[in-house]
Design an enzyme around this catalytic site. Structure first.
Site, mmCIF file in Angstrom:
data_model
loop_
_atom_site.group_PDB
_atom_site.id
_atom_site.type_symbol
_atom_site.label_atom_id
_atom_site.label_comp_id
_atom_site.label_asym_id
_atom_site.label_seq_id
_atom_site.Cartn_x
_atom_site.Cartn_y
_atom_site.Cartn_z
ATOM 1 N N ASN A 29 0.824 -1.219 0.000
ATOM 2 C CA ASN A 29 0.000 0.000 0.000
ATOM 3 C C ASN A 29 0.855 1.266 0.000
ATOM 4 O OD1 ASN A 29 0.957 0.023 2.578
ATOM 5 N ND2 ASN A 29 -1.026 0.232 3.595
ATOM 6 N N THR A 32 5.027 2.888 3.647
ATOM 7 C CA THR A 32 6.448 3.244 3.869
ATOM 8 C C THR A 32 7.319 2.828 2.689
ATOM 9 O OG1 THR A 32 6.911 1.162 5.041
ATOM 10 C CG2 THR A 32 6.274 3.048 6.390
ATOM 11 N N GLY A 33 6.731 2.198 1.710
ATOM 12 C CA GLY A 33 7.480 1.755 0.524
ATOM 13 C C GLY A 33 7.673 2.894 -0.451
ATOM 14 N N LEU A 58 -7.220 -10.067 0.904
ATOM 15 C CA LEU A 58 -6.190 -10.191 -0.129
ATOM 16 C C LEU A 58 -6.734 -11.030 -1.272
ATOM 17 C CD1 LEU A 58 -2.628 -11.080 1.192
ATOM 18 C CD2 LEU A 58 -3.262 -9.454 -0.573
ATOM 19 N N TYR A 142 5.086 -2.574 17.477
ATOM 20 C CA TYR A 142 5.839 -3.372 16.496
ATOM 21 C C TYR A 142 6.185 -4.746 17.075
ATOM 22 C CZ TYR A 142 9.593 -4.492 13.145
ATOM 23 O OH TYR A 142 10.401 -5.091 12.198
ATOM 24 N N THR A 172 19.140 -5.269 9.287
ATOM 25 C CA THR A 172 19.593 -5.455 7.914
ATOM 26 C C THR A 172 19.786 -4.082 7.282
ATOM 27 O OG1 THR A 172 18.456 -7.569 7.721
ATOM 28 C CG2 THR A 172 18.908 -6.411 5.671
#
Ligand code: NAD
Length: 310
Positions: A29, A32-33, A58, A142, A172
């Site tokens: 969506n 944050t991408g 979905l 989170y 990462t």
């Protein structure tokens, strides 16, 4: 199918799967991408992007044989700004992704996190450690969403026969991180490259173990290719203090930025290092990219971003 495929890790994972000859559907969506990740992936003929929120139903056309569930805000800045959304994507979003795997008889892999260990009282952290999480602290949305997601994944495995795997991913880093996401690598790198003060939290003695993004993606794919339920820790073995990391970034960037100290965020973990013996034994996985090499590659990428923005 990759949920969160427009994000940092998701983008790398989609690229890896496409290079391996897979058909990839990414659902995201874009909370944050980044659209740029999708634009680049869309040049590939075997890639499809579905702009959707996985907390809603979905609905993906065609057969799916693997569901890699990465959708979730991941940086403290993002999940602090999106607390309810973070809880919902970890709960309802995970349920929808699991339902899709069940209907398709697909393997399901959950991108969980070292944050399930909270501020750990056991060091290094093996998968058998249950963690030390404050359920009402600022990080809880989170941490607890991921703990719930792990429990739900386990319930679908034990009660509904879904073939599931849980990866617990430690810090990462790599090219493609958002400069403004508040995580220490993008923060230190942009500060060092701009000659601004490097902001180390606390006295910088807290530790982290870094894993270069291609290593994490290899681990996720190895888990997906296995039938192991996990949880499996995926993370780097070289534990460094946050201050050492800031100094290394400065040195590699040839920067004369001063190091300054700012308040430690509440409930910030004091130490973090994975015990990765399970991943080594079961998946034959261990990180390949040395930290300095990974940091160099990442710095080059941030340098390029700053140049093209100038
Ligand atoms: P990211 O923020 O770059 O990517 C997450 C992606 O999920 C974004 O593209 C975002 O738009 C998408 N998303 C969020 N909520 C959604 C929703 N409701 N519906 C559809 N898409 C949604 O973060 P990342 O660093 O790439 O992390 C990816 C996953 O790996 C996350 O689940 C995170 O918890 C996990 N993880 C990452 C790290 C790390 O160091 N990067 C460490 C541990 C775990």
């Amino acid at each position: 199918m990759v949920t969160g495929g427009a994000g940092f890790l998701g983008g790398w994972l989609c690229r890896h799967l496409l290079d391996d000859g897979c058909e990839v559907v990414a659902v995201d969506n874009l909370v944050t991408g980044t659209p740029a990740v999708v634009e680049e992936l869309e040049t590939h003929p075997h890639f499809t992007f579905v702009h959707a929120d996985v907390t809603r139903v979905l609905d993906v056309q065609g057969r799916v044989d693997q569901v890699m569930h990465l959708a979730s805000p991941a940086s403290p800045v993002h999940y602090a700004a999106l607390p309810v959304e973070t809880m919902l994507v970890g709960s309802q979003g995970t349920m929808h992704a699991l339902d899709l795997a069940q209907v398709n008889g697909a393997r399901f892999v959950l991108a969980s996190t070292s944050e399930v260990y909270g501020d750990p009282l056991v060091h290094p952290q093996p998968e058998s450690y249950w963690g030390n999480v404050n359920p009402v602290g600022p990080r809880s949305v989170y941490d607890e969403a991921k703990r719930f997601a792990e429990a739900l994944t386990t319930a679908y495995r034990t009660s509904r026969g879904v073939d599931t795997g849980i990866a617990r991913i430690f810090n990462t880093y790599g090219p493609g991180m958002r400069a403004d996401d508040g995580r220490m690598i993008p923060a230190f790198m942009t500060q060092a490259l701009k000659g601004e003060p490097i902001t180390v939290t606390g006295d910088g003695s807290q530790t982290r173990s870094l894993c270069y993004v291609t290593d994490t993606v290899d681990g996720l794919c190895a888990l997906a290719a296995s039938d192991h339920p996990g949880p499996v820790n995926l993370g780097g073995g070289d534990e460094v203090t946050v201050l050492e990391l800031a100094e290394t970034v400065c040195r590699l960037a040839g920067s004369s930025s001063p190091i300054t100290f700012v308040d430690l965020p509440e409930d910030d973990p004091r130490v973090r290092r994975p015990d990765t013996s399970r991943a080594a034994e079961l998946l034959g996985w261990k990180p390949q990219v040395p930290v300095e090499e990974g940091l160099r590659r990442t710095l080059e990428w941030f340098e390029e971003q700053l140049r093209s923005a100038a």
